[in-house]
Design an enzyme around this catalytic site. Structure first.
Site, PDB file in Angstrom:
ATOM      1  N   GLU A 162     -17.872  33.549 -16.151  1.00  0.00           N
ATOM      2  CA  GLU A 162     -17.712  35.077 -15.626  1.00  0.00           C
ATOM      3  C   GLU A 162     -16.664  34.912 -14.373  1.00  0.00           C
ATOM      4  OE1 GLU A 162     -21.092  36.373 -12.963  1.00  0.00           O
ATOM      5  OE2 GLU A 162     -22.033  35.015 -14.547  1.00  0.00           O
ATOM      6  N   CYS A 203     -24.081  35.395 -16.944  1.00  0.00           N
ATOM      7  CA  CYS A 203     -24.623  33.820 -16.750  1.00  0.00           C
ATOM      8  C   CYS A 203     -24.964  33.449 -18.459  1.00  0.00           C
ATOM      9  CB  CYS A 203     -25.694  33.462 -15.734  1.00  0.00           C
ATOM     10  SG  CYS A 203     -25.093  33.914 -14.042  1.00  0.00           S
ATOM     11  N   HIS A 207     -32.606  29.029 -16.640  1.00  0.00           N
ATOM     12  CA  HIS A 207     -31.245  29.547 -15.631  1.00  0.00           C
ATOM     13  C   HIS A 207     -31.679  29.590 -14.324  1.00  0.00           C
ATOM     14  CE1 HIS A 207     -27.797  31.465 -14.159  1.00  0.00           C
ATOM     15  NE2 HIS A 207     -28.558  32.822 -13.909  1.00  0.00           N
TER      16      HIS A 207
END
Length: 388
Positions: A79, A111, A233
């Protein structure tokens, strides 16, 4: 046919900021950062590094000349793109000398991009078993100086080579996913820093984890006890722990999962937020630091990208996975870093390519990485292989 991660590489800047120093400079209790957020250090990215150079440096560590000619797809999840049209993958393909017969493209969904790349790679290899796919996940997390999100900055890159008969992780081809149009985090074209509603984003993250984990278990007849570890994550390490606590209890197996989580957060706590690479740095941390995992143990992976996309999928540890080799690679990167003072960090943060264009030249004399960004000339990025 077994498909999965055959090799995995990591790279980050050789500069870092200590969270105790940052807390003191911002008038905060250091434990707010160390315990409340769960971060000890964060990588600081100099202007001579961007997602292209970091991804190339990560991949260069793991790829042989044979790999470079066998790769027929390069997928870059980020990103922090370097161009609104041209993919970062094309630059990396060129820098590394990967075969020009490869497909090469970029994926964006906050993400989640790295996981999208992993799943696309697995599907491609299932149809073309002789293929090798390079999946890159690199980002620079920026929220601004003296902002609430400053403590969750960082940056770096993960490079994964996927193939049949993988030596690290075998994908189960079992996953569950959930997506909604949610404004918890975004970055308009005109801003270098992200806009984020931190508390809301954490709530959504936990909600998406529970949705996808429940859906996965129902679809494939599994339960918590089928997993030797869950990795997440980790934009900051406490976020993953909050999600894990929603499914564990006081049982011995839950304690085992909590121990595994502690091992999976070690590298992230010293690097900070990699956005697309955060899940896979956590995976690398688990595989490198765990003393309890064995071949064929199943690992659950939760990927989340704000905006929002979540996915829970699973994989098993390959019989040939070498934890010491994985650990030595990361340890060498982290041990060679230079600590910055807060004023030095603030100055480095302010440097970089101006978003309003113009020619820029960076001095790479102090950047000993193989691949560096020298600046921009005539609206073209100038990269250099310092070993060429």
């Amino acid at each position: 046919m077994k498909i999965g991660i055959d090799k995995i590489g990591f790279f980050t800047s050789n500069y870092y900021l200590d969270m105790v120093d940052l807390a003191n400079a911002r008038g905060e209790d250091p434990n707010k950062y160390l315990i409340g957020i769960g971060q000890k250090q964060q990588a600081v990215i100099p202007p001579t590094q961007d997602v292209v150079t970091m991804a190339a440096n990560a991949a260069e560590k793991i790829l042989t000349d044979e790999d470079k000619q066998s790769i027929d797809m390069v997928v870059f999840g980020t990103e922090t793109g370097v161009d609104n049209s041209k993919s970062a993958a094309i630059y990396v393909q060129s820098l590394l000398g990967i075969s020009s017969s490869a497909r090469s493209f970029e994926i964006k969904q906050a993400c989640y991009g790295g996981t999208a790349g992993v799943q696309m790679a697995a599907d491609h290899i299932a149809m073309h078993p002789d293929s090798k796919v390079l999946v890159l996940a690199a980002d620079i997390a920026r929220y601004g100086i003296k902002t609430p999100g400053e403590v969750t900055q960082g940056g770096g890159a993960i490079a994964m080579l996927l193939s049949v008969d993988p030596r690290i992780l075998v994908l189960d081809n079992q996953s569950a996913f959930h997506s909604e149009n949610i404004m918890d985090f975004w970055r308009p074209f005109y801003k270098r820093e992200a806009i984020v509603d931190g508390h809301y984003s954490t709530d959504i993250y936990i909600d998406f984890f529970n949705k996808t984990f429940k859906d996965y278990c129902e679809k494939f007849g599994r339960s918590l006890t089928d997993f030797s570890a869950l990795v997440y994550h980790l934009p900051f390490t406490k976020m993953g722990l909050k999600a894990l606590r929603t499914v564990v209890d006081d049982s011995p197996h839950s304690q085992k999962l909590l121990k595994a989580f502690d091992q999976s957060k070690q590298y992230n706590a010293h690097v900070g937020n990699l956005y697309t690479g955060s899940l896979y740095l956590s995976l690398l941390s688990l595989l490198s630091n765990s003393t309890d995992l064995h071949a064929n143990d199943r690992i659950g992976l939760f990927s989340y990208g704000s905006g929002a996309q979540g996915e829970f999928y699973s994989a098993t540890i390959a019989e040939t996975m070498d934890s010491r080799r994985l650990a030595s690679q990361v340890d060498s990167v982290l041990s060679d870093r230079i600590k910055l003072s807060v004023p030095e960090y603030e100055k480095m943060y302010a440097d970089g390519l101006p978003i309003n264009g113009g020619n820029v030249t960076f001095d790479a004399a102090n950047d000993h990485s193989r691949f560096v960004l020298l600046g921009r000339k005539a609206d073209q990025l100038v990269y250099k292989d310092q070993q060429a």
